[in-house]
Write a protein that holds these residues in place. Sequence first.
Motif, short mmCIF file in Angstrom:
data_model
loop_
_atom_site.label_atom_id
_atom_site.label_comp_id
_atom_site.label_asym_id
_atom_site.label_seq_id
_atom_site.Cartn_x
_atom_site.Cartn_y
_atom_site.Cartn_z
N SER A 180 0.83 -1.20 0.00
CA SER A 180 0.00 0.00 0.00
C SER A 180 0.86 1.26 0.00
CB SER A 180 -0.94 0.00 1.21
OG SER A 180 -0.19 -0.07 2.42
N THR A 181 1.97 1.24 0.74
CA THR A 181 2.87 2.39 0.76
C THR A 181 3.59 2.53 -0.57
OG1 THR A 181 3.22 2.01 3.13
CG2 THR A 181 4.76 3.48 2.03
N PHE A 182 3.96 1.40 -1.16
CA PHE A 182 4.60 1.41 -2.48
C PHE A 182 3.69 2.10 -3.50
CE2 PHE A 182 5.11 -1.19 -6.51
CZ PHE A 182 6.23 -0.49 -6.97
N VAL A 183 2.41 1.72 -3.51
CA VAL A 183 1.44 2.32 -4.43
C VAL A 183 1.34 3.82 -4.19
CG1 VAL A 183 -0.99 2.41 -5.09
CG2 VAL A 183 0.11 0.20 -4.70
N SER A 184 1.28 4.20 -2.92
CA SER A 184 1.17 5.61 -2.57
C SER A 184 2.40 6.41 -3.02
CB SER A 184 0.98 5.76 -1.06
OG SER A 184 0.96 7.10 -0.67
#
Length: 521
Positions: free
Chosen positions: A456-460
């Motif tokens: 999720s952080t990667f996507v963000s």
Amino acid sequence: MKFGSPSPDKKILFVVNEAGEFVELRRVALAAKDAGYGVAFLFAQQGYINLKQDRASCRLNGFDDYFPGRSLRRSLQSKQYQEIADGLENGYIPHSLRQERKPKRPFATGAALLLSALATPLLALTERTAGVLDARKKRKHARTLQPFNYARLVYKHVTPALVIYGQEFPGSVNSLLTKLCNRDNVPTLIIPFAVGTAKEMVESLSDKPPYDAERNIINKLAASLFPHWVNYYASKKLLRLPGQKIFLLETLGIAPEHPWIPNNSRTTCIGVESPEMQRYYQRMLFPPSQLRVTGAAYDDILYTARKSDTARSLIFRRLRLDPNKPLLVCAWPTDQYGSRDIPLEFPNYKALCMAWAKTLAAASRFSDFNVVIRPHPVTDPNLLMEVLRPYRLHHRVTDIDTLDLVPACDLFVACVSSTLRWAAACAIPAINYDCYDYGYTDFNGAEGLFTTNRYSTFVSLVERLTENKTVYEEARTKQMACAKEWGMQDGRSMERIINLIDELAGPPSKSTSPSEFHANE
């Protein structure tokens, strides 16, 4: 500028244990050859994965090469045969046409027929016996000492003025060669090919039973007698190698003082890649006399590309991209599920790849960024195409060298790869998605390089850096401020490496001026 045959007493032996080492050592070897040194490569490990293509590269560049699996005598014999074959127009001319024709001798023909008749039964028996002996030979070659014995023979044959490694680790033939070199007053040099830390070691070994210090009596005894082989991580007591191998190395006198520290050895010198790596070696208490900050061979390539007005445009033309749009380069992650025994976010490699593809597709669709994917050489191309095609990314795959792509890009994405330091040195914002949860902190000092182990952080991060220009520029500014800590960006790294080689081995009879190194790049 190329020179003729180097002085025969100035040969450099490059030792390769892993495929990744060859790329970096080959760059140094080419510069050393241009400087007048003779070059030989030893591919030290049986089953070396890139043997065919790397040996072909050696032949193309006029380097001698050796590898265990056949006798040194056969290797030299093959070299002689190759020299003859080179004069036969790539196989189009039979050797008989290059020989003087001799009249037939009836006596010789009759003798040959008689010997053939007598030899046939013996040959059949020999072949059956050879089958048994061959099986025994294969078992013997599989033993631990075979690569060591071969390395010793190569060292004796080459008689190098300097031996160069891409790394040092316990159990490699490098330790034996260094011992021989120290005995003979031959200098040794490590030109590191990757970032290596003790953290990497404990992460990769902590879930593997053979390295558990409590597993069996041999491991327990090794841990008790040789406590410097012991480390602790994730509530486990670990050995750097299984107990049997520890006993062997200690008996042979080729065990390192600190087995858990990469490149810890009795080599003469280490060519340190950057100020950041120098601080790492200093924290690990390496002797100051062993360290020399040279920069890395790839530095000059990055420097030339960043300074060139045409390098970036050439990449864009090759990839048929809009030059007015920024470029995101993704170093596609390899399948490391077989080496991880901990729960991961995705159940398998294919699911992980689908997640990466979905994120990159969104960046391509909703931002101004061009997206290009550079797969690792071991990536299954069929699986990659299967994953990328639904997201219309299959035509974004390229085989252009990552070292050429990084300085041309505006955002770099990878998974715990040493190539991230290239982006850091080039002041390019980067995302390190640690999707296998190794927890490395190698790049914490690069403030424009973001590390996360959560999807999720990667996507963000991808969304913010591709869609928000303010966030991107802030990251770029921070990366520019620390770029000099991650690489020697003055275009003189190869010059420093060759100067160090000259210092250690003594300059050859002919040498290359510093300006010529830049021309050779």
